[in-house]
Design a protein around this motif. Structure first.
Motif, PDB file in Angstrom:
ATOM      1  N   GLU A   1       2.139 -33.196 -13.062  1.00  0.00           N
ATOM      2  CA  GLU A   1       3.180 -33.358 -14.078  1.00  0.00           C
ATOM      3  C   GLU A   1       2.748 -32.755 -15.412  1.00  0.00           C
ATOM      4  O   GLU A   1       3.540 -32.120 -16.108  1.00  0.00           O
ATOM      5  CB  GLU A   1       3.515 -34.838 -14.250  1.00  0.00           C
ATOM      6  CG  GLU A   1       4.684 -35.084 -15.165  1.00  0.00           C
ATOM      7  CD  GLU A   1       5.139 -36.532 -15.169  1.00  0.00           C
ATOM      8  OE1 GLU A   1       6.197 -36.773 -15.779  1.00  0.00           O
ATOM      9  OE2 GLU A   1       4.471 -37.392 -14.590  1.00  0.00           O
ATOM     10  N   PHE A   2       1.487 -32.921 -15.763  1.00  0.00           N
ATOM     11  CA  PHE A   2       0.944 -32.343 -16.990  1.00  0.00           C
ATOM     12  C   PHE A   2       1.102 -30.820 -16.970  1.00  0.00           C
ATOM     13  O   PHE A   2       1.582 -30.215 -17.939  1.00  0.00           O
ATOM     14  CB  PHE A   2      -0.531 -32.748 -17.123  1.00  0.00           C
ATOM     15  CG  PHE A   2      -1.236 -32.140 -18.301  1.00  0.00           C
ATOM     16  CD1 PHE A   2      -1.020 -32.614 -19.582  1.00  0.00           C
ATOM     17  CD2 PHE A   2      -2.131 -31.093 -18.121  1.00  0.00           C
ATOM     18  CE1 PHE A   2      -1.680 -32.055 -20.678  1.00  0.00           C
ATOM     19  CE2 PHE A   2      -2.800 -30.530 -19.203  1.00  0.00           C
ATOM     20  CZ  PHE A   2      -2.571 -31.008 -20.484  1.00  0.00           C
ATOM     21  N   ALA A   3       0.716 -30.184 -15.856  1.00  0.00           N
ATOM     22  CA  ALA A   3       0.827 -28.729 -15.735  1.00  0.00           C
ATOM     23  C   ALA A   3       2.285 -28.286 -15.776  1.00  0.00           C
ATOM     24  O   ALA A   3       2.620 -27.287 -16.426  1.00  0.00           O
ATOM     25  CB  ALA A   3       0.166 -28.263 -14.442  1.00  0.00           C
ATOM     26  N   ALA A   4       3.147 -29.038 -15.109  1.00  0.00           N
ATOM     27  CA  ALA A   4       4.574 -28.691 -15.090  1.00  0.00           C
ATOM     28  C   ALA A   4       5.175 -28.765 -16.490  1.00  0.00           C
ATOM     29  O   ALA A   4       5.962 -27.894 -16.880  1.00  0.00           O
ATOM     30  CB  ALA A   4       5.323 -29.614 -14.136  1.00  0.00           C
ATOM     31  N   ASN A   5       4.804 -29.770 -17.244  1.00  0.00           N
ATOM     32  CA  ASN A   5       5.310 -29.899 -18.615  1.00  0.00           C
ATOM     33  C   ASN A   5       4.816 -28.755 -19.497  1.00  0.00           C
ATOM     34  O   ASN A   5       5.563 -28.236 -20.331  1.00  0.00           O
ATOM     35  CB  ASN A   5       4.932 -31.250 -19.209  1.00  0.00           C
ATOM     36  CG  ASN A   5       5.778 -32.370 -18.660  1.00  0.00           C
ATOM     37  OD1 ASN A   5       6.952 -32.177 -18.338  1.00  0.00           O
ATOM     38  ND2 ASN A   5       5.196 -33.544 -18.529  1.00  0.00           N
ATOM     39  N   LYS A   6       3.561 -28.353 -19.325  1.00  0.00           N
ATOM     40  CA  LYS A   6       3.027 -27.215 -20.084  1.00  0.00           C
ATOM     41  C   LYS A   6       3.779 -25.936 -19.723  1.00  0.00           C
ATOM     42  O   LYS A   6       4.139 -25.151 -20.597  1.00  0.00           O
ATOM     43  CB  LYS A   6       1.523 -27.027 -19.812  1.00  0.00           C
ATOM     44  CG  LYS A   6       0.645 -28.122 -20.361  1.00  0.00           C
ATOM     45  CD  LYS A   6       0.561 -28.011 -21.850  1.00  0.00           C
ATOM     46  CE  LYS A   6      -0.423 -28.996 -22.427  1.00  0.00           C
ATOM     47  NZ  LYS A   6      -0.386 -29.023 -23.880  1.00  0.00           N
ATOM     48  N   ALA A   7       4.026 -25.741 -18.433  1.00  0.00           N
ATOM     49  CA  ALA A   7       4.752 -24.552 -17.984  1.00  0.00           C
ATOM     50  C   ALA A   7       6.177 -24.546 -18.529  1.00  0.00           C
ATOM     51  O   ALA A   7       6.654 -23.513 -19.017  1.00  0.00           O
ATOM     52  CB  ALA A   7       4.777 -24.502 -16.455  1.00  0.00           C
ATOM     53  N   LEU A   8       6.830 -25.674 -18.475  1.00  0.00           N
ATOM     54  CA  LEU A   8       8.207 -25.783 -18.961  1.00  0.00           C
ATOM     55  C   LEU A   8       8.278 -25.508 -20.468  1.00  0.00           C
ATOM     56  O   LEU A   8       9.169 -24.799 -20.937  1.00  0.00           O
ATOM     57  CB  LEU A   8       8.764 -27.168 -18.636  1.00  0.00           C
ATOM     58  CG  LEU A   8      10.244 -27.385 -18.883  1.00  0.00           C
ATOM     59  CD1 LEU A   8      11.086 -26.389 -18.090  1.00  0.00           C
ATOM     60  CD2 LEU A   8      10.621 -28.810 -18.492  1.00  0.00           C
TER      61      LEU A   8
END
Length: 149
Positions: free
Chosen positions: A36-43
């Motif tokens: 989720e952390f990586a997904a939020n950074k990507a978003l």
């Protein structure tokens, strides 16, 4: 956006394209919180126009893999056959063939350490139980570098 854990069958990985979710092989999933952390950074980078790829699911995979190379990030993606995966779901209505199950960490510590370049010294200091924090650190460093570029 929602992060889930489950199984998906892939007939042909080279033809598999999902614009509705990013799938990460459970072998590399140290925790769903890190996904989720990586997904939020990507978003966040995607919304600011700081993109590496033309696809948000690939962008998420690039951030989780902490690499700019799509071919390297895809190594953390789906393989032929039944895959246990963490899924970053972008469109719930298109999640055909994905069976959600309870998350139980089953990562391959050696593969994770090798992929992220985590040293023996880091593991000795932090301990294997802190591997999710070490992976998160690599993702944060990648995201920070991307934001500066």
């Amino acid at each position: 956006m929602r992060v889930a854990f489950g199984e998906i069958y892939v007939e042909d990985p080279s033809a598999f394209r999902a614009d509705y979710a990013a799938f990460i092989d459970s072998k590399y999933v140290v925790s769903l919180e890190v996904v989720e952390f990586a997904a939020n950074k990507a978003l966040k980078n995607w919304q600011k126009g700081r993109r590496i790829s033309r696809s948000l699911p690939i962008e998420i995979l690039l951030h989780y893999a902490a690499t700019r190379q799509i071919k390297d990030a895809l190594k953390l993606g789906v393989k032929k056959g039944l895959n246990r995966v963490a899924a970053v779901i972008l469109d719930e209505s298109k999640m055909e063939g994905f069976k959600e199950i309870e998350f139980r960490p089953e990562y391959d510590a050696e593969a994770v350490v090798k992929h992220y370049g985590i040293t023996d010294e880091e593991l000795e200091i932090a301990g294997l139980e802190k591997l999710p924090l070490l992976v998160r650190e690599r993702i944060a460093l990648f995201a920070a570098f991307e934001e500066v570029v």
